[in-house]
Design an enzyme around this catalytic site. Structure first.
Site, short mmCIF file in Angstrom:
data_model
loop_
_atom_site.label_atom_id
_atom_site.label_comp_id
_atom_site.label_asym_id
_atom_site.label_seq_id
_atom_site.Cartn_x
_atom_site.Cartn_y
_atom_site.Cartn_z
N CYS A 54 -19.97 -1.47 13.70
CA CYS A 54 -20.03 -1.11 12.28
C CYS A 54 -20.58 0.29 12.07
O CYS A 54 -21.66 0.62 12.57
CB CYS A 54 -20.90 -2.12 11.52
SG CYS A 54 -21.10 -1.68 9.78
N ASP B 11 -13.98 -8.41 -5.22
CA ASP B 11 -13.38 -9.65 -4.74
C ASP B 11 -14.33 -10.26 -3.70
O ASP B 11 -15.45 -9.80 -3.54
CB ASP B 11 -11.99 -9.39 -4.15
CG ASP B 11 -12.07 -8.69 -2.81
OD1 ASP B 11 -13.12 -8.04 -2.52
OD2 ASP B 11 -11.11 -8.78 -2.02
N ARG C 178 0.82 -1.21 0.00
CA ARG C 178 0.00 0.00 0.00
C ARG C 178 0.85 1.26 0.00
O ARG C 178 0.33 2.36 -0.10
CB ARG C 178 -0.91 0.02 1.23
CG ARG C 178 -2.09 -0.92 1.12
CD ARG C 178 -2.98 -0.78 2.31
NE ARG C 178 -4.13 -1.66 2.23
CZ ARG C 178 -4.79 -2.12 3.29
NH1 ARG C 178 -4.40 -1.77 4.49
NH2 ARG C 178 -5.83 -2.91 3.14
N GLU D 31 -0.92 -8.43 -5.91
CA GLU D 31 -2.28 -8.84 -6.27
C GLU D 31 -2.34 -10.29 -6.74
O GLU D 31 -3.27 -11.02 -6.42
CB GLU D 31 -2.86 -7.91 -7.35
CG GLU D 31 -3.17 -6.50 -6.85
CD GLU D 31 -4.16 -6.48 -5.69
OE1 GLU D 31 -4.93 -7.45 -5.51
OE2 GLU D 31 -4.15 -5.48 -4.95
N TYR E 161 -10.84 -8.53 -11.59
CA TYR E 161 -10.49 -8.00 -10.28
C TYR E 161 -9.10 -7.38 -10.30
O TYR E 161 -8.90 -6.24 -9.88
CB TYR E 161 -10.55 -9.08 -9.18
CG TYR E 161 -9.76 -8.63 -7.98
CD1 TYR E 161 -10.31 -7.70 -7.10
CD2 TYR E 161 -8.44 -9.02 -7.80
CE1 TYR E 161 -9.57 -7.19 -6.05
CE2 TYR E 161 -7.68 -8.51 -6.77
CZ TYR E 161 -8.24 -7.61 -5.89
OH TYR E 161 -7.50 -7.08 -4.89
N GLY F 264 0.36 -22.68 -3.32
CA GLY F 264 -0.81 -23.21 -4.02
C GLY F 264 -1.18 -22.45 -5.29
O GLY F 264 -0.64 -21.39 -5.57
N TYR F 265 -2.11 -23.01 -6.04
CA TYR F 265 -2.51 -22.42 -7.33
C TYR F 265 -1.28 -21.98 -8.13
O TYR F 265 -1.08 -20.80 -8.41
CB TYR F 265 -3.46 -21.24 -7.11
CG TYR F 265 -4.87 -21.66 -6.74
CD1 TYR F 265 -5.27 -22.99 -6.83
CD2 TYR F 265 -5.79 -20.73 -6.29
CE1 TYR F 265 -6.56 -23.37 -6.49
CE2 TYR F 265 -7.08 -21.11 -5.94
CZ TYR F 265 -7.45 -22.43 -6.04
OH TYR F 265 -8.71 -22.80 -5.70
#
Length: 347
Positions: A198, A134, A21, A33, A116, A77-78
């Site tokens: 909230c 997302d 960020r 990302e 996204y 993973g992935y």
DNA sequence: AATACGGGGAC
DNA sequence: GTCCCAGTATT
């Protein structure tokens, strides 16, 4: 204050300090990302540092080998994400002269970059007015606006993208997108959301109608199949028989051991009797690491045995090769195989 | 429109 | 066990 402004106000007070960020470098943002796709921030963080340090620029990344990228990616993973990153880095180096694109329309063409990710990179790096959607955003929007359209149906995806576009603060899209996602991750969580604190609960449809726990709606269609892997470990003082996997299955292009897959769970002695074992000649089980390891993937449950044999095979199957024991830790392996091998040779 | 693709953490 | 995570590509 409208919805977006309230979330941004909340965000500015409660945001985490995350390394990606603090930059508008599209390459660094792309790195973060891709790593964070379907991955929790805490899990992805060490990988982000690892990649950012090893490949400070997209030019450095483009010069990497696939083996090296997959080894760095090991455990996350992935793995197609890693393979696609290399292809994209090479394309950006060649077609964009190493300057990472920042517009949605260019980004969306890149391998591994979908709606996204293109929205995220373009908004964070260049403040392009693109709304990210997302898992967090689906949850926040479905609850706040009381939308019970399934988030994983094509109709639902369209609808939520449209709502996200509508509520986007076009003057400060980067801030807005970060706020939406951070709010979903930290406060409007899947289980036990912190509705008590909230800032927008009075206008939240789900809160008003006590429907927090039934939103978002998701169709579940996933079918899980069982597979039975019998891995064979054969080695001497300095050599281990290894296998490089092809594509068309899980763990594409990664390394594991010679594998005999069966359609049921077999006892070790029965594995030895299989026809495909004839290439080992007359072999014996040196050690039965008895016990079956269950390894769970998204669409598969793997039941894995590791058998240690006493003789190298007479013939090498496609993909098999002899590796030096000292080189093992450099090979990208599936988590479960790596753990086993690491324990045997203790590195 | 469905399905494949990892591994881990929260409950 | 179940759900879900800063999703995308392929069929």
């Amino acid at each position: 204050m409208d919805f977006s402004a309230q979330l941004i106000a909340w965000y500015q007070q409660h945001k985490r300090d995350l390394p990606w960020r603090n930059t508008t470098d599209a390459y660094i943002i792309w790195l973060s990302e891709i790593i964070l796709q379907q991955t929790r921030v805490e899990q992805g963080m060490p990988y982000f540092y690892r990649f950012a340090e090893r490949y400070p620029t997209v030019t450095d990344f483009a010069a990497a080998s696939e083996d090296e990228v997959l080894r760095l990616w090991q455990g996350l993973g992935y793995y197609s994400r890693g393979r696609n990153m290399l292809k994209t880095a090479q394309l950006v180096q060649e077609e964009y002269d190493g300057k990472f694109p920042t517009t949605y329309n260019e980004l969306i063409k890149l391998k591994g970059v979908g709606e996204y990710t293109a929205a995220a990179i373009s908004s964070f790096s260049a403040n392009e007015a693109r709304a990210v959607v997302d898992g967090n955003v689906y949850r926040v929007l479905s609850r706040y606006f009381g939308v019970d359209e399934p988030i994983n149906s094509p109709k639902g995806k369209k609808l939520f993208q449209q709502i996200a576009d509508d509520v986007l603060d076009k003057q400060r899209p980067a801030l807005h997108n970060q706020a939406m996602m951070e709010f979903g991750a930290m406060l409007c969580k899947p289980k036990n959301p912190a509705c008590g604190i909230c800032p927008v609960k009075l206008h939240c449809e789900a809160f008003k109608h006590n429907a927090i726990n039934s939103l978002p709606v998701k169709l579940k269609t996933i079918k899980i199949k069982k597979r039975f892997f019998n891995y064979l470990l054969i080695f001497d003082d300095k050599t281990v028989l290894m296998n490089k996997r092809g594509d068309g299955d899980i763990w594409a292009n990664m390394y594991d051991l010679p594998l005999v897959e069966t359609n049921a769970l077999l006892e070790p002695m029965d594995v030895l009797q299989l026809p495909e074992m004839t290439k080992f000649g007359k072999t014996n089980i040196l050690k039965d690491n008895s016990g079956v390891i269950k390894h769970v993937l998204t669409h598969q449950q793997l039941f894995i045995r590791f058998l240690i044999l006493d003789k190298f095979p007479e013939k090498l199957q496609d993909g098999w090769f002899y590796a030096n024991i000292d080189d093992l830790e450099k090979l990208a392996m599936p988590k479960c195989v790596f753990i086993f091998i690491k324990n045997i040779f203790n590195f």
